[in-house]
Design a protein around this motif. Structure first.
Motif, PDB file in Angstrom:
ATOM      1  N   GLN A   4       0.812  -1.192   0.000  1.00 46.39           N
ATOM      2  CA  GLN A   4       0.000   0.000   0.000  1.00 46.39           C
ATOM      3  C   GLN A   4       0.849   1.247   0.000  1.00 46.39           C
ATOM      4  N   ARG A   5       2.001   1.162  -0.488  1.00 44.07           N
ATOM      5  CA  ARG A   5       2.870   2.325  -0.510  1.00 44.07           C
ATOM      6  C   ARG A   5       2.497   3.267  -1.615  1.00 44.07           C
ATOM      7  N   GLY A   6       3.047   4.435  -1.535  1.00 41.92           N
ATOM      8  CA  GLY A   6       2.810   5.395  -2.611  1.00 41.92           C
ATOM      9  C   GLY A   6       3.501   4.884  -3.837  1.00 41.92           C
ATOM     10  N   GLY A   7       4.541   4.188  -3.631  1.00 40.36           N
ATOM     11  CA  GLY A   7       5.275   3.614  -4.753  1.00 40.36           C
ATOM     12  C   GLY A   7       4.405   2.684  -5.535  1.00 40.36           C
ATOM     13  N   SER A   8       4.952   1.687  -6.168  1.00 36.64           N
ATOM     14  CA  SER A   8       4.074   0.878  -6.977  1.00 36.64           C
ATOM     15  C   SER A   8       4.821  -0.131  -7.770  1.00 36.64           C
ATOM     16  N   GLU A   9       4.987  -1.258  -7.229  1.00 41.19           N
ATOM     17  CA  GLU A   9       5.699  -2.316  -7.930  1.00 41.19           C
ATOM     18  C   GLU A   9       4.881  -2.905  -9.039  1.00 41.19           C
ATOM     19  N   GLY A  10       3.905  -3.722  -8.681  1.00 39.55           N
ATOM     20  CA  GLY A  10       3.106  -4.390  -9.692  1.00 39.55           C
ATOM     21  C   GLY A  10       2.250  -3.425 -10.470  1.00 39.55           C
ATOM     22  N   VAL A  11       1.660  -2.504  -9.752  1.00 32.44           N
ATOM     23  CA  VAL A  11       0.796  -1.519 -10.397  1.00 32.44           C
ATOM     24  C   VAL A  11       1.545  -0.786 -11.498  1.00 32.44           C
TER      25      VAL A  11
END
Lengths: 117, 117
Positions: A4-11
């Motif tokens: 749920q980070r601001g980051g975004s691996e899969g997304v």
DNA sequence: GTTTGACGCAACCCGATGGTTGCACGTATC
DNA sequence: GATACGTGCAACCATCGGGTTGCGTCAAAC
């Protein structure tokens, strides 16, 4: 281990994959045919087989499609799960924004006051 | 009323806007600050003001942010509505795929059909 | 009136990306 | 075995896109 980070691996990959119109077209076609190979898809698209192959690779990297080898050909199938996950991610993000905007309505005030056409 | 086209105008821009990590970061920051100008955002980002300006332009084009002129500065605010719309678009698409996959399990069949000596 | 700070425009750089063509290789088909 | 088809790999090209720098301008602050 959630995400749920601001980051975004899969997304990140999903959005990147979905960003290209041709890629969405490939997805559309693939969904319609249920399963297909790069070559058969290329026959129905205005681009070369190799281009389709590249797109499928990106889509698979994003988890939007899945490939299965059948003898000498590679069958592709669409994977709805990732799309759902991404949609939920968007919903959470939108809700977050809404929350923040709700706590301070005076910005809305300012907008309405100033952005009047 | 469907929209199962490969096209999808508005969605196109939203996805394109969301595809870039830096842009999502800008959005994140903007949501946290509730409202900000390109310059103030640039101060908290590793990129130049001009870069931020470009990103904001793309985001605004996608309807993800809205700008308001206040005296000599341009205030930006995040707009959750478009995100929701896009999420719903994704849901519909995923549902569509699911439907198609559900109605025909014979991908396995196809596999067996082709792999049969 | 001069300085300060914020914006807008334009030119430019460079790496990523969509697309192509050509070819080599494996696998069916004759 | 010869042939045809499908895949995988690689080189290559052109454009796009993210980013930068520089400059002109206009509103505020002194």
């Amino acid at each position: 281990m959630n995400s749920q980070r601001g980051g975004s691996e899969g997304v990140d990959r999903v959005l990147a994959a979905l960003a290209d119109p041709t890629r969405r077209q490939v997805l559309d076609l693939l969904a319609a045919e249920r399963e297909a190979t790069a070559t058969t898809l290329a026959e129905r698209l205005p681009i070369s087989r190799q281009a389709v192959v590249k797109h499928l690779a990106i889509l698979e990297d994003g988890g939007l499609v899945s490939s299965t080898r059948v003898r000498r050909e590679l069958l592709y199938v669409v994977m709805p799960a990732v799309l759902n996950a991404t949609a939920r991610w968007m919903d959470r993000l939108a809700a977050d924004w809404d929350r923040r905007l709700a706590t301070i309505r005076h910005i809305v005030e300012a907008v309405e006051r100033d952005s009047r056409p």
